[in-house]
Design a protein around this motif. Structure first.
Motif, PDB file in Angstrom:
ATOM      1  N   GLY A 164       4.269  -5.819  -5.439  1.00  0.00           N
ATOM      2  CA  GLY A 164       4.212  -7.376  -5.166  1.00  0.00           C
ATOM      3  C   GLY A 164       3.235  -7.966  -4.168  1.00  0.00           C
ATOM      4  N   LEU A 165       3.130  -7.007  -3.082  1.00  0.00           N
ATOM      5  CA  LEU A 165       2.311  -7.531  -2.463  1.00  0.00           C
ATOM      6  C   LEU A 165       1.006  -6.920  -2.005  1.00  0.00           C
ATOM      7  CD1 LEU A 165       4.818  -6.765   1.145  1.00  0.00           C
ATOM      8  CD2 LEU A 165       4.095  -8.709   0.091  1.00  0.00           C
ATOM      9  N   MET A 166       0.823  -6.299  -2.872  1.00  0.00           N
ATOM     10  CA  MET A 166      -0.247  -5.428  -2.621  1.00  0.00           C
ATOM     11  C   MET A 166      -0.900  -5.746  -4.130  1.00  0.00           C
ATOM     12  SD  MET A 166      -0.361  -1.137  -2.202  1.00  0.00           S
ATOM     13  CE  MET A 166       0.984  -0.608  -3.516  1.00  0.00           C
ATOM     14  N   GLN A 170      -4.404 -10.121   0.260  1.00  0.00           N
ATOM     15  CA  GLN A 170      -5.826 -10.338  -0.394  1.00  0.00           C
ATOM     16  C   GLN A 170      -6.401  -8.663   0.014  1.00  0.00           C
ATOM     17  OE1 GLN A 170      -8.517 -13.079   2.421  1.00  0.00           O
ATOM     18  NE2 GLN A 170     -10.437 -12.505   0.656  1.00  0.00           N
ATOM     19  N   ARG A 171      -5.792  -8.439   0.854  1.00  0.00           N
ATOM     20  CA  ARG A 171      -6.644  -6.563   1.216  1.00  0.00           C
ATOM     21  C   ARG A 171      -5.488  -5.694   0.870  1.00  0.00           C
ATOM     22  NH1 ARG A 171     -10.544  -6.716   4.753  1.00  0.00           N
ATOM     23  NH2 ARG A 171     -11.073  -9.211   6.087  1.00  0.00           N
ATOM     24  N   ARG A 172      -4.342  -5.808  -0.195  1.00  0.00           N
ATOM     25  CA  ARG A 172      -4.013  -5.094  -0.944  1.00  0.00           C
ATOM     26  C   ARG A 172      -2.989  -4.024   0.052  1.00  0.00           C
ATOM     27  NH1 ARG A 172      -5.954  -7.853  -4.157  1.00  0.00           N
ATOM     28  NH2 ARG A 172      -6.867  -7.293  -5.950  1.00  0.00           N
ATOM     29  N   GLN A 173      -3.059  -4.913   0.949  1.00  0.00           N
ATOM     30  CA  GLN A 173      -1.808  -4.219   2.050  1.00  0.00           C
ATOM     31  C   GLN A 173      -0.040  -4.876   1.844  1.00  0.00           C
ATOM     32  OE1 GLN A 173      -2.612  -7.430   4.678  1.00  0.00           O
ATOM     33  NE2 GLN A 173      -2.986  -5.960   6.191  1.00  0.00           N
ATOM     34  N   ARG A 174       0.437  -3.447   1.829  1.00  0.00           N
ATOM     35  CA  ARG A 174       2.155  -3.534   1.753  1.00  0.00           C
ATOM     36  C   ARG A 174       3.313  -4.012   3.370  1.00  0.00           C
ATOM     37  NH1 ARG A 174       3.921   0.908   3.995  1.00  0.00           N
ATOM     38  NH2 ARG A 174       2.392   2.738   4.782  1.00  0.00           N
TER      39      ARG A 174
END
Length: 506
Positions: A164-166, A170-174
């Protein structure tokens, strides 16, 4: 350039100077828009993008990161099993489950930490064209790499949170990336030529299914050739060869799609595999889409491609790829030639291999798992065999019919019924010898009868023969699971085959 395609606007100077000035609209070149199609050059007859050499780093998509993770998982699995094999030789005693789990987890974190700290990327990310950096630019520090990898302990069990975080950041970060202030990016080069997705037609589900049938005609000989090369008389080596056969086949398909953007079937029907933005897909991406063939190369996968607006099967969705109809720049002969050559050579070598599962009529073993690679129907195709084989083997209470449960009592006569084929015929006769051995549950030999059959059979033109022999159980036979081993020898050519069958003494 065409304004709608290139997202550029041109302004003209007064009549004294008609030199065009190109103005790039910045909104199309912000980091979140770097994947946007920049269009085709005015006057291009090939319908491809003509752009100057430049590149831009953008956040890796969810599909790209998943593909990189999958490839890293495969590489680490091979590395991890090798480490445990060496540990087994060194320790020479079984390790507890907790010990194995702790070592495996530690090696997993060490794999990522060392590769990302010293190489700036893991092997899977490298093959996906990705790299790790601090958010906004610059190489990630060792401390940041340590933090993001330690937090895999939380990211893995909380998979849906990480996914969900990815999806939402905006920068697809876990979670590990957010804590370490890192990001995974891909440097996107605006190649001089790429497929414009908005004007290049997609390949339909039926065309793709036909291409897969063509590929399958080359993939199966290659796969079974590798399986046939597994020497069944050396179980450890046979297991290793058998375990490598399917990955090698997937690598063949992925390699063709990486270097040529196509396979034999796709090339003959004029199709290319590319990313959703039209650029050539990375090795990790096409490997992932081919792994999914194990799941969706069936009517369900066909229906997904048929009903999808972008003609994507599940493997395409997971990898973020599309299959286009396009022959421009297609090296249409190399993939068919390469795949056909490998299928012919590997298939032939396996077919004539004397120690294969086909010649020995035996199962292949990968660790504790035993299986026969050929379906039951194919096992009865006599033209596949170059030597004698046992087609049927059963036990009965009489010579007329088998005992379905294979249950016997001490002192009872057991009729061994079997059918053989592939024997050598000379003047209408086959010379067959058969040995029978029986093992108890502790693998002790309780019966060893050499030459239980030693006959010159009048087979004439018959392709198979049904034979029967019998042995008696001792009245003192303890209850348990027993194994009968039947060895058949073709005395005209000196070839033999062995098969085992379990039965129960009550």
């Amino acid at each position: 350039m065409n304004q709608g395609d290139s997202r550029q606007s041109s302004k003209e100077l007064p009549d004294s100077d008609k030199t065009p000035i190109t103005v790039y609209d910045p909104k199309y070149f912000a980091p979140e828009h770097t994947e946007t199609q920049r269009g085709s050059a005015s006057g291009s007859s090939e319908g491809v993008t003509e752009l100057p050499d430049e590149s831009h780093a953008r956040p890796a998509t969810t599909q790209e990161r998943f593909a990189a993770f999958f490839v890293d998982l495969l590489i680490f699995a091979a590395f991890g099993f090798g480490v445990f094999a060496l540990l087994g030789l060194a320790v020479k005693r079984p390790l507890s489950g907790w010990t194995v789990g702790a070592i495996w987890a530690g090696l997993h974190l060490l794999y990522y930490f060392l590769t990302e700290a010293f190489l700036g990327t893991s092997p899977g990310k490298r093959l996906a064209g990705l790299k790790l950096r601090q958010t906004g630019g610059g190489r990630a520090s060792i401390a940041a790499v340590l933090i993001r990898n330690l937090l895999r302990i939380a990211d893995y069990p909380l998979f849906f949170l990480a996914a969900g975080l990815m999806e939402t950041t905006q920068r697809r970060q876990r979670l590990g990336d957010l804590a370490a202030d890192t990001e995974v990016v891909r440097t996107v080069s605006f190649e001089a030529k790429r497929l414009p997705p908005e004007i290049t037609p997609l390949a339909g589900a039926t065309r793709r299914a036909i291409a897969w049938m063509i590929d399958l005609g080359l993939v199966l000989p290659f796969l079974y050739g590798l399986l046939l090369l597994a020497p069944v008389s050396h179980p450890a080596l046979a297991g290793a060869v058998a375990a490598a056969a399917l990955p090698a086949t997937l690598l063949l398909l992925a390699g063709c799609e990486t270097f040529f953007q196509t396979t034999a079937g796709k090339a003959l029907l004029g199709m290319k595999v590319a990313q959703e933005d039209g650029r050539p897909a990375s090795f990790a991406t096409v490997l992932l889409r081919n792994v999914f063939k194990l799941l969706d190369a069936n009517p369900v996968g066909y229906l997904c491609a048929l009903l999808s607006s972008r003609k994507q099967r599940p493997g395409d969705i997971a990898a973020g790829t599309l299959v286009f109809r396009d022959r421009k720049g297609l090296n249409a002969w190399w993939p068919p030639l390469i795949m056909a050559f490998l299928a012919l050579v590997v298939g032939r070598l396996g077919y004539v291999h004397a120690d294969s599962f086909l010649r020995r009529n035996a199962d292949l073993k990968i660790g504790p798992f035993a299986f026969h690679p050929l379906p039951k129907a194919a096992q009865r195709l006599r033209f596949l065999h170059l030597g004698i084989v046992i087609e049927e083997l059963d036990l009965g209470l009489t010579d007329a019919s088998p005992n379905p449960g294979r249950n016997f009592i001490p002192g009872q006569a057991v009729y061994l019924q079997f059918r053989i084929a592939g024997y050598t015929v000379q003047e209408g006769k086959a010379w067959i010898q058969a040995d029978v051995r029986v093992l108890d549950g502790d693998k002790n030999i309780v019966l060893d009868r050499a030459d239980a059959i030693n006959s010159s059979l009048n087979v004439g033109m018959r392709p198979s023969a049904r034979l029967i022999t019998r042995f008696s159980l001792s009245p003192q036979s303890p209850p348990g699971l027993y194994t009968v081993i039947l060895t058949i020898r073709d005395m005209f050519v000196g070839k033999s085959v062995e098969e085992r069958l379990d039965f129960t003494v009550r």
